[in-house]
Motif scaffolding. Sequence first.
Motif, PDB file in Angstrom:
ATOM      1  N   ASP A   1      35.373  30.931  46.901  1.00  0.00           N
ATOM      2  CA  ASP A   1      36.108  31.140  45.652  1.00  0.00           C
ATOM      3  C   ASP A   1      35.987  32.571  45.161  1.00  0.00           C
ATOM      4  OD1 ASP A   1      36.696  28.215  45.112  1.00  0.00           O
ATOM      5  OD2 ASP A   1      34.504  28.162  45.184  1.00  0.00           O
ATOM      6  N   LEU A   2      34.822  33.198  45.441  1.00  0.00           N
ATOM      7  CA  LEU A   2      34.538  34.543  44.940  1.00  0.00           C
ATOM      8  C   LEU A   2      33.943  35.376  46.061  1.00  0.00           C
ATOM      9  CD1 LEU A   2      34.109  36.652  42.627  1.00  0.00           C
ATOM     10  CD2 LEU A   2      31.919  35.512  42.167  1.00  0.00           C
ATOM     11  N   PHE A   3      34.465  36.590  46.201  1.00  0.00           N
ATOM     12  CA  PHE A   3      33.982  37.539  47.204  1.00  0.00           C
ATOM     13  C   PHE A   3      33.480  38.770  46.459  1.00  0.00           C
ATOM     14  CE2 PHE A   3      35.460  40.671  50.728  1.00  0.00           C
ATOM     15  CZ  PHE A   3      34.181  40.736  51.255  1.00  0.00           C
ATOM     16  N   LEU A   4      32.166  39.040  46.546  1.00  0.00           N
ATOM     17  CA  LEU A   4      31.553  40.203  45.888  1.00  0.00           C
ATOM     18  C   LEU A   4      31.326  41.293  46.927  1.00  0.00           C
ATOM     19  CD1 LEU A   4      28.751  38.378  43.827  1.00  0.00           C
ATOM     20  CD2 LEU A   4      30.969  39.184  42.977  1.00  0.00           C
TER      21      LEU A   4
ATOM     22  N   LEU B   1      35.776  35.256  34.210  1.00  0.00           N
ATOM     23  CA  LEU B   1      37.104  35.195  33.583  1.00  0.00           C
ATOM     24  C   LEU B   1      38.191  34.995  34.633  1.00  0.00           C
ATOM     25  CD1 LEU B   1      36.714  38.092  30.987  1.00  0.00           C
ATOM     26  CD2 LEU B   1      36.772  35.652  30.498  1.00  0.00           C
ATOM     27  N   ALA B   2      38.093  35.757  35.727  1.00  0.00           N
ATOM     28  CA  ALA B   2      39.088  35.637  36.788  1.00  0.00           C
ATOM     29  C   ALA B   2      39.010  34.269  37.473  1.00  0.00           C
ATOM     30  CB  ALA B   2      38.899  36.758  37.808  1.00  0.00           C
ATOM     31  N   LEU B   3      37.806  33.750  37.653  1.00  0.00           N
ATOM     32  CA  LEU B   3      37.645  32.438  38.274  1.00  0.00           C
ATOM     33  C   LEU B   3      38.207  31.328  37.397  1.00  0.00           C
ATOM     34  CD1 LEU B   3      34.045  32.891  39.701  1.00  0.00           C
ATOM     35  CD2 LEU B   3      36.077  32.372  41.071  1.00  0.00           C
ATOM     36  N   THR B   4      38.039  31.469  36.095  1.00  0.00           N
ATOM     37  CA  THR B   4      38.607  30.475  35.173  1.00  0.00           C
ATOM     38  C   THR B   4      40.126  30.444  35.291  1.00  0.00           C
ATOM     39  OG1 THR B   4      36.764  30.767  33.641  1.00  0.00           O
ATOM     40  CG2 THR B   4      38.776  29.781  32.749  1.00  0.00           C
ATOM     41  N   ARG B   5      40.728  31.627  35.357  1.00  0.00           N
ATOM     42  CA  ARG B   5      42.189  31.688  35.516  1.00  0.00           C
ATOM     43  C   ARG B   5      42.611  31.106  36.864  1.00  0.00           C
ATOM     44  NH1 ARG B   5      45.630  35.812  37.859  1.00  0.00           N
ATOM     45  NH2 ARG B   5      47.741  35.684  37.018  1.00  0.00           N
ATOM     46  N   ALA B   6      41.851  31.431  37.916  1.00  0.00           N
ATOM     47  CA  ALA B   6      42.191  30.922  39.243  1.00  0.00           C
ATOM     48  C   ALA B   6      42.107  29.405  39.293  1.00  0.00           C
ATOM     49  CB  ALA B   6      41.261  31.545  40.287  1.00  0.00           C
TER      50      ALA B   6
END
Length: 421
Positions: free
Chosen positions: A107-110, A198-203
């Motif tokens: 879901d997230l790439f850092l 914030l971006a994950l919530t939108r996604a």
Amino acid sequence: MPDSFSPLPDAPQALAGLKVLELASPLGHYCGKMFAELGADVILVEPPGGAATRAFGPHIGGVPGATGGATHSLSFTYLNTSKRSITLDWTRPQGARLLRELVAGCDLFLECEKPGRLAALGCGYDALAAEHPALVMTSLTGYGQSGPYAAFEADDLAGIASGGFLYLGGYPDSPPVGAYGEQGYAGVSMFGAVASMLALTRAERSGQGDHVDVSMQECMVLAMENAVQFYDLEGTIRKRTAGRQRFAGTGVYACADGYVYMMAGGIGANRFWELTLQWLADDGVPGLERLRGEEWTRTEYLQSDEAKGIFMEVFGTWARGQSKARLYAEGQRRHVPVAAIQTPADLAASRQLAARGYFVEVSHPATDRPIRMPGAPYRLAATPWRLRNPAPTPGQDNDAVYGALGLGAERRAALAAEGVI
């Protein structure tokens, strides 16, 4: 009294089910840790042989190295708890292909690479998002993805220097001194975590991911308190003031067993002046009459060397015979702002932090006793923070992670022999 915030042992964590891939870098370790200890499955991607940050000091027992595969680096040990680790040379074509496969399941790439480096290998945001539209990719870099500084090198010191934060640290008559603890790295990680959420919530709501661009320099500009506003509104450039009092009655004062910070005079503090004088009168402090008079109500006088000297002679002399615990307690009782300046030993022995269960312990093969470290600076009752495991050894989860991608034991062994994993 029972603690109403004590979570149930099996309570679900806030970010359980979230999958995060983190390319190892000092700019992003704390960001990944925050996700991992709220329940996300964070996979730390290290080069074969381990991340360079495994060598960062200070070290357990003062000796660099590793025991049982676990690094002696105290900072790495703290910043990478609750994560899994795989090794991958993603700069090689086979490694880049594996990286794309790994990202496809996350879901997230850092990542903290120089702008354009991942794109050149087919692992930039546009290419990854074309296959995985809901992906959030967070880039944590020294100066962001654009601008004339974008390709510049940036360690922690460069970040706090270019952001102005370094200029405020230290003594007025000496060069700037950086704050301990790599504040630039911590700042970019914290802002990166918030922006990522914030971006994950939108996604999650829309199915549309985002590329989050976080600049360490810009994070440090935000850490400068009101220095920017002083310049904008008054044309005043704030200076280093460590060791120098701004006003009589406000500053750091020595006491019998350390130091206290007191704010009893100056802008915003004049309302505490009479309370302070009453305190000193009740304690029979010699020379108190020297602090009385109309001039002590004027900010200009409180800024003068004369006023500072008199206050130090009266209050400072008396305070040296008082413990910081008594000064703090009396200040609280009398509504005078006094704060005990805590040493690391004070914090380790703090009854307040102990009551909150703030410190946690993890095992390490290099020492017979657990390593004590800070826990979370917040508490969630229903979806708790939890330290799940010590920092991983390099590649300890290769078999599980690459096996889930469909790579059999023979293929994994071949890739390891080639130095890809």
